[in-house]
Design a protein around this motif. Sequence first.
Motif, PDB file in Angstrom:
ATOM      1  N   ALA B  95       0.832  -1.205   0.000  1.00  0.00           N
ATOM      2  CA  ALA B  95       0.000   0.000   0.000  1.00  0.00           C
ATOM      3  C   ALA B  95       0.863   1.250   0.000  1.00  0.00           C
ATOM      4  O   ALA B  95       0.595   2.213  -0.739  1.00  0.00           O
ATOM      5  N   LEU B  96       1.951   1.235   0.787  1.00  0.00           N
ATOM      6  CA  LEU B  96       2.838   2.401   0.821  1.00  0.00           C
ATOM      7  C   LEU B  96       3.503   2.614  -0.536  1.00  0.00           C
ATOM      8  O   LEU B  96       3.563   3.743  -1.048  1.00  0.00           O
ATOM      9  N   LEU B  98       2.403   1.687  -3.460  1.00  0.00           N
ATOM     10  CA  LEU B  98       1.452   2.141  -4.465  1.00  0.00           C
ATOM     11  C   LEU B  98       1.072   3.595  -4.241  1.00  0.00           C
ATOM     12  O   LEU B  98       0.841   4.340  -5.203  1.00  0.00           O
ATOM     13  N   ALA B  99       1.034   4.029  -2.978  1.00  0.00           N
ATOM     14  CA  ALA B  99       0.770   5.445  -2.716  1.00  0.00           C
ATOM     15  C   ALA B  99       1.890   6.303  -3.298  1.00  0.00           C
ATOM     16  O   ALA B  99       1.636   7.360  -3.899  1.00  0.00           O
ATOM     17  N   LEU B 100       3.138   5.835  -3.155  1.00  0.00           N
ATOM     18  CA  LEU B 100       4.255   6.589  -3.747  1.00  0.00           C
ATOM     19  C   LEU B 100       4.158   6.603  -5.262  1.00  0.00           C
ATOM     20  O   LEU B 100       4.480   7.616  -5.908  1.00  0.00           O
ATOM     21  N   VAL B 101       3.697   5.467  -5.846  1.00  0.00           N
ATOM     22  CA  VAL B 101       3.519   5.425  -7.303  1.00  0.00           C
ATOM     23  C   VAL B 101       2.488   6.446  -7.747  1.00  0.00           C
ATOM     24  O   VAL B 101       2.680   7.173  -8.737  1.00  0.00           O
ATOM     25  N   VAL B 102       1.397   6.541  -6.993  1.00  0.00           N
ATOM     26  CA  VAL B 102       0.354   7.513  -7.340  1.00  0.00           C
ATOM     27  C   VAL B 102       0.912   8.922  -7.301  1.00  0.00           C
ATOM     28  O   VAL B 102       0.689   9.744  -8.212  1.00  0.00           O
ATOM     29  N   LYS B 103       1.713   9.220  -6.272  1.00  0.00           N
ATOM     30  CA  LYS B 103       2.278  10.569  -6.169  1.00  0.00           C
ATOM     31  C   LYS B 103       3.268  10.832  -7.304  1.00  0.00           C
ATOM     32  O   LYS B 103       3.328  11.951  -7.848  1.00  0.00           O
ATOM     33  N   TYR B 105       3.131   9.568 -10.273  1.00  0.00           N
ATOM     34  CA  TYR B 105       2.355   9.822 -11.493  1.00  0.00           C
ATOM     35  C   TYR B 105       1.788  11.224 -11.484  1.00  0.00           C
ATOM     36  O   TYR B 105       1.770  11.908 -12.511  1.00  0.00           O
TER      37      TYR B 105
END
Lengths: 231, 152, 102, 87
Positions: B95-96, B98-103, B105
């Motif tokens: 989850a952490l 993927l949150a960094l991936v979202v940021k 992007y």
Amino acid sequence: MNLREISSLVFIVWLGLLLGAVLKIVAYDNILTGGVGTYILTHAAPELGAENIVTSVLLAYRGLDTLGELTVLFVAITAAGLVLGQRRTDAPSDSDAGFILRTAANLLFPFLIILGTYILLQGHFSPGGVFQGGAILAAAFFVPILASPASPLHHRVSRLVEGLVVATFMIICLLALFSDDAFLALLLGKGSVSQLFSAYSLPLLHIVIGFQIGTAFAGILARLQETEASD
Amino acid sequence: MTESAGIIILSYCGAIGLILLGVFAMVMYRHLIRIIFGLMLLEAGVNLFLITIGYRANAVAPILVDGQIPAAAMVDPIPQAMVLTAIVIGVGVQALALALVVKTYQAYRTLDTQELAQKLAKETGVDIIEGTPVYLPSPLAAHKQILEEKST
Amino acid sequence: MIIIGNIFILIGTAFLCLGALGLVRMPDVYNRIQAGTKATTLGALSVLLGVAFHHPDWLPKILLIALFILLTSPVASSTIARAANRAGLRPFTIPTNVSEEK
Amino acid sequence: MLFWVALISVVVMLGAAFAVLFLENYLAATAAISVVSLALSVLFFVLQAPDVALTEAAVGAGISSVILALTLRRVGLWRIETHKDKQ
């Protein structure tokens, strides 16, 4: 095919050979005869009154490890929530998910809560326990969000539940510290085997840690769903 | 060869296959989501490996029946407890990540590591070329550089 | 009792196999929902009935599981169909020139 | 008997893991990784670890896939292949 890819492939082949060597040294018909595992297998049931030995390892023998694991999970989920940011009020939310899904979600919610609590509570005498029940509780709180995105999870409430639950856990541990002489020692009586109220305070710890994991997962799912349209 | 030995060999082979596929995905792909897929496969393989180490031939699950210790041997409970925590920790880490991936992007509008390296090179003025050792600029120097660029 | 249970489990697994086959063979999303939900629901319920013949003391739990399947499976299929419809997937139709030849 | 269950689940698991790496569509890859988790939980049950099997099925196949799918929606990779009529 540059140098990096070639060296990576060589590394993968080497790793495969290294791990494959395990197959040569493994003893196929051995029975556990010594070590911590055997001690726990023979002593867990008389000492704790818990039938599920995995759960008793998790919360009694290695309880401090589980406390550290909860800390890691809490930090990871909090960091993910911080990175994702708050919900924007001007963000357009998803449209409604339809009548059928809403009705089914309303019907399913109490069933899922009961199922999650049941799996939490019976963890000390049959398969089940904190992580499984926590995951089901998180799913139970996420289903209504999927059904009607306009009514989000109340993060304040979930944070309150999480704080209360962690405080209860610490209070249980500290009570053990004051009554007995060890942190995280188990309270209450042993009880009779395979009853609900047995195995010292394991059922209590199950409920507490299960709700903590459930709120953590539900919080991260709701955060991912809510902040969707904000970029 | 008994049935238990067959099960042990099969699960070791499955674990090794998952670990190798995960490492392959992590080193050969350039897309960040693919790298996270590789991480998940690697984690599943390691969990299976640990559980297989705890398995004993002709043993039963470490759960008593009616309060009695069964006659057959039981499998080692300690790797199972460790894997139980490892699965949950793995989802937290995922989850952490993927949150960094979202940021990432949201900041750069791409998830390809090469394009990311080019954009970073354009931003900081330091080339990160694939295939050579990466010399990341020290944060202080990069900050100074950005300040100078802004002032000029 | 055991033989009746085995027969029910066999019927259930046959339906599950047919559902899986339909999932592969059907041409588009809506037909696949048809195969993947109806056959699978019937198959799972039949397997549960067989298990109930094997272990009559598990009956309350089996009833609860059957209730869960009956509640969730149609909802899931309707939600998938709605999502496919909103994503703009059109139902599969036989191209006109082929149908004229027949 | 258990050997055949283990064989089938290992084959399904490794096949789905290959599919994760080589599928173009990211949603399909997410579904494949969920299949990997389910086969893995069957294998855990064969290896006499029912607790771990339950956790893998609930956390690995459930919550982890939902987190991945929501992230795919955030980063704009949520694509359903549209069916093109071949005339």
